[in-house]
Design a protein around this motif. Structure first.
Motif, PDB file in Angstrom:
ATOM      1  N   PHE A   1       9.191   7.280   2.355  1.00  0.00           N
ATOM      2  CA  PHE A   1       9.671   5.978   2.813  1.00  0.00           C
ATOM      3  C   PHE A   1       9.677   5.007   1.629  1.00  0.00           C
ATOM      4  N   LYS A   2      10.571   5.251   0.705  1.00  0.00           N
ATOM      5  CA  LYS A   2      10.632   4.449  -0.518  1.00  0.00           C
ATOM      6  C   LYS A   2      11.137   3.033  -0.277  1.00  0.00           C
ATOM      7  N   GLU A   3      11.772   2.804   0.885  1.00  0.00           N
ATOM      8  CA  GLU A   3      12.278   1.462   1.171  1.00  0.00           C
ATOM      9  C   GLU A   3      11.167   0.477   1.507  1.00  0.00           C
ATOM     10  N   PHE A   4       9.953   0.980   1.769  1.00  0.00           N
ATOM     11  CA  PHE A   4       8.818   0.122   2.065  1.00  0.00           C
ATOM     12  C   PHE A   4       7.893   0.066   0.854  1.00  0.00           C
ATOM     13  N   SER A   5       7.292  -1.086   0.640  1.00  0.00           N
ATOM     14  CA  SER A   5       6.321  -1.210  -0.450  1.00  0.00           C
ATOM     15  C   SER A   5       5.009  -0.551  -0.017  1.00  0.00           C
ATOM     16  N   ARG A   6       4.136  -0.347  -0.980  1.00  0.00           N
ATOM     17  CA  ARG A   6       2.829   0.250  -0.653  1.00  0.00           C
ATOM     18  C   ARG A   6       2.057  -0.643   0.320  1.00  0.00           C
ATOM     19  N   LYS A   7       2.140  -1.942   0.116  1.00  0.00           N
ATOM     20  CA  LYS A   7       1.431  -2.871   0.990  1.00  0.00           C
ATOM     21  C   LYS A   7       1.965  -2.799   2.417  1.00  0.00           C
ATOM     22  N   GLN A   8       3.288  -2.717   2.553  1.00  0.00           N
ATOM     23  CA  GLN A   8       3.864  -2.619   3.894  1.00  0.00           C
ATOM     24  C   GLN A   8       3.404  -1.341   4.585  1.00  0.00           C
ATOM     25  N   ILE A   9       3.387  -0.232   3.858  1.00  0.00           N
ATOM     26  CA  ILE A   9       2.958   1.042   4.452  1.00  0.00           C
ATOM     27  C   ILE A   9       1.487   0.976   4.827  1.00  0.00           C
TER      28      ILE A   9
END
Length: 190
Positions: free
Chosen positions: A78-86
């Motif tokens: 899920f590269k469209e999300f940042s690490r923080k979002q994940i």
């Protein structure tokens, strides 16, 4: 070994039902240098059971090649999300996974939707799960949970669907709402 005997009996029974002729008596100690390929599934349960028992026998004898396991890494998939979002989505997933089994089942999803302020009917919850349930187990894994947000971002969800409500209610954009709007949003959640 009991499983060898059972596998032999099932193989002979399968051969007897497929052919009108009686099958020869199987060997007592079969020697198989390589794993047997499962026979083509003809739809009946005995061939399915026979294939499973044959695979189990090959595994026990050390002749079966291991099946590749797929490792799920949300950061690469899920590269469209940042690490923080994940990480935030994972925290939300864990918060509502009250059974701590790594899945959100129907009742946990019901609780989540009620706490987010968008209660759903039983049928609506089942449809929500069915829409993203890839392995057809009736539960949401973390990967399937992330798929909700991917599909919402891509605009693939219907506006009136429960999944769109879930995606909308669980996100807040500080740049459009402002810090005070975000503060009010999170206080309302509590």
């Amino acid at each position: 070994m009991a499983s060898e005997e059972l596998a032999r009996k099932l193989q002979s029974r399968l051969a007897a039902t497929q052919e009108a002729e009686p099958s020869p008596e199987p060997e007592l100690c079969p020697v198989r240098p390589k794993p047997r390929e499962p026979e083509a599934a003809c739809g009946d349960s005995s061939s399915e059971l026979s294939a499973k028992l044959t695979r189990r026998l090959d595994i026990n004898e050390g002749n079966a090649a291991p099946r590749p396991t797929r490792v799920f890494n949300p950061y690469t998939e899920f590269k469209e999300f940042s690490r923080k979002q994940i990480k935030d989505m994972e925290a939300m997933f864990r918060r509502y996974d009250t059974g701590k089994d790594g899945f959100i089942d129907l009742m946990e999803l019901k609780l989540m939707m009620e706490k987010l302020g968008a209660p759903q009917t039983h049928l609506g919850l089942k449809n929500m799960i069915k829409e993203v349930d890839e392995d057809f187990d009736g539960k949401l894994s973390f990967r399937e949970f992330l798929l909700i947000f991917r599909r919402a971002a891509a605009g693939e969800l219907q506006e009136e669907s429960g999944l769109m409500a879930l995606a909308r209610l669980s996100e807040i954009n500080v740049s459009t709402e402002g810090v005070m709007g975000a503060k009010d949003f999170f206080e309302a959640k509590v």
